[in-house]
Scaffold this motif. Structure first.
Motif, short mmCIF file in Angstrom:
data_model
loop_
_atom_site.label_atom_id
_atom_site.label_comp_id
_atom_site.label_asym_id
_atom_site.label_seq_id
_atom_site.Cartn_x
_atom_site.Cartn_y
_atom_site.Cartn_z
N GLU A 127 12.75 7.45 7.22
CA GLU A 127 12.47 7.19 5.80
C GLU A 127 11.08 7.63 5.37
OE1 GLU A 127 14.81 6.48 3.74
OE2 GLU A 127 16.21 6.38 5.42
N ASP A 128 10.07 7.26 6.17
CA ASP A 128 8.70 7.64 5.79
C ASP A 128 8.52 9.15 5.86
OD1 ASP A 128 8.20 4.98 5.37
OD2 ASP A 128 6.97 4.69 7.16
N MET A 129 9.23 9.77 6.79
CA MET A 129 9.14 11.23 6.92
C MET A 129 9.67 11.94 5.68
SD MET A 129 7.51 12.27 9.33
CE MET A 129 6.59 10.98 10.10
N GLN A 163 14.57 -0.88 1.08
CA GLN A 163 14.56 -1.00 2.55
C GLN A 163 13.44 -1.92 3.01
OE1 GLN A 163 15.06 2.24 5.06
NE2 GLN A 163 16.31 3.41 3.64
N HIS A 164 12.29 -1.79 2.37
CA HIS A 164 11.18 -2.68 2.71
C HIS A 164 11.58 -4.14 2.44
CE1 HIS A 164 7.80 0.58 2.15
NE2 HIS A 164 8.48 0.74 3.27
N ASP A 165 12.21 -4.36 1.29
CA ASP A 165 12.60 -5.73 0.91
C ASP A 165 13.61 -6.30 1.91
OD1 ASP A 165 10.92 -5.46 -1.22
OD2 ASP A 165 12.49 -5.20 -2.73
N SER A 220 12.46 3.79 13.53
CA SER A 220 13.40 4.61 12.77
C SER A 220 12.98 4.68 11.30
CB SER A 220 14.84 4.11 12.93
OG SER A 220 14.99 2.88 12.31
N HIS A 221 12.37 3.62 10.78
CA HIS A 221 11.91 3.68 9.38
C HIS A 221 10.82 4.76 9.22
CE1 HIS A 221 11.13 2.31 5.31
NE2 HIS A 221 9.84 2.34 5.60
N ILE A 222 9.87 4.78 10.14
CA ILE A 222 8.80 5.78 10.05
C ILE A 222 9.38 7.18 10.24
CG2 ILE A 222 6.68 6.69 11.10
CD1 ILE A 222 5.94 3.82 11.91
N SER A 278 14.82 3.28 -3.54
CA SER A 278 15.58 2.98 -2.33
C SER A 278 14.63 2.69 -1.16
CB SER A 278 16.57 4.10 -1.99
OG SER A 278 15.91 5.23 -1.51
N HIS A 279 13.46 3.30 -1.18
CA HIS A 279 12.48 3.00 -0.12
C HIS A 279 12.04 1.54 -0.24
CE1 HIS A 279 9.82 4.97 2.92
NE2 HIS A 279 9.26 3.78 2.83
N ARG A 280 11.79 1.14 -1.46
CA ARG A 280 11.35 -0.25 -1.69
C ARG A 280 12.45 -1.23 -1.27
NH1 ARG A 280 9.49 -0.31 -7.09
NH2 ARG A 280 7.30 -0.34 -6.53
N ARG A 323 0.84 -1.21 0.00
CA ARG A 323 0.00 0.00 0.00
C ARG A 323 0.87 1.26 0.00
NH1 ARG A 323 -3.00 -3.53 3.10
NH2 ARG A 323 -2.14 -2.97 5.13
N GLU A 324 1.94 1.21 0.79
CA GLU A 324 2.80 2.40 0.88
C GLU A 324 3.54 2.63 -0.45
OE1 GLU A 324 4.92 3.81 4.72
OE2 GLU A 324 6.45 2.79 3.54
N GLU A 325 4.02 1.57 -1.05
CA GLU A 325 4.73 1.73 -2.32
C GLU A 325 3.78 2.21 -3.42
OE1 GLU A 325 6.80 -2.02 -2.83
OE2 GLU A 325 7.89 -1.70 -0.96
FE LIG Z 1 8.07 2.65 4.45
#
Ligand SMILES: [Fe+2]
Length: 130
Positions: A116-118, A74-76, A111-113, A70-72, A55-57
Motif C-alpha cells: 500500500e505505501d509503495m 486500511q489504517h482505521d 505488507s502494508h508498507i 482507501s489508504h485511510r 503524519r502519513e495521511e
Molecule cells: Fe500507510
C-alpha cells in the motif's frame, strides 16, 4: 519471533515516514523481548502508530494522492484490530511465548508498507518524472 529489520526496499521516498516505519519496526522487536513490559510497550506502539498514520495521511493529502480514502480506511481497520488485541490481552494475558501480537503487527506492517505505501511512493515518483 525473529528480529525484523527495515530494508531499503521499504523506502517510501520520505525520510520522515521512513524514520516512522523504522521506529515502528524497532517497537515490534521490543515486544518480542522476553522481559518486555508488554502492555506498556503495546500501548506505546498503538499511540505511535496513530501518530504515524496522521503524519502519513497528512503527507498523502499534501501530495494530492488519489488513493487517500482507501489508504485511510486500511489504517482505521488496523487501528481497530490492534485496539481489539490490546483489549483481549488485558482481559486474558497471552503466554510470554505467544507471539501472535508481534506476528500480526509485523505481517500487517510489512505488507502494508510493501504494497500500500509503495503505491503512493510510486505515484509520487511518476508524478515527478512527468
Ligand atoms: Fe500507510
Amino acid at each position: 519471533m525473529p528480529v525484523i529489520a527495515w530494508t531499503e526496499s521499504m523506502s517510501v521516498g520520505s525520510d520522515a515516514l521512513d524514520a516512522d516505519h523504522k521506529m515502528l519496526i524497532g517497537m515490534i522487536n521490543g515486544l518480542g523481548q522476553p522481559d518486555a513490559d508488554f502492555v506498556a510497550l503495546f500501548h506505546a506502539l498503538v499511540e505511535y502508530t496513530c501518530g504515524h498514520f496522521e503524519r502519513e495521511e497528512a503527507h498523502l493529502e499534501a501530495i494530492d494522492y488519489p488513493g487517500l480514502d482507501s489508504h485511510r480506511a486500511q489504517h482505521d481497520a488496523f487501528t481497530d484490530r490492534v485496539s481489539d488485541l490490546l483489549r483481549q490481552y488485558r482481559e486474558t494475558p497471552f503466554e510470554r511465548s505467544d507471539s501472535r501480537v508481534a506476528d500480526f503487527l509485523w505481517t500487517w506492517l510489512k505488507s502494508h508498507i510493501l504494497i500500500e505505501d509503495m503505491k503512493y511512493a510510486a505515484w509520487t515518483k511518476a508524478r515527478h518524472t512527468l
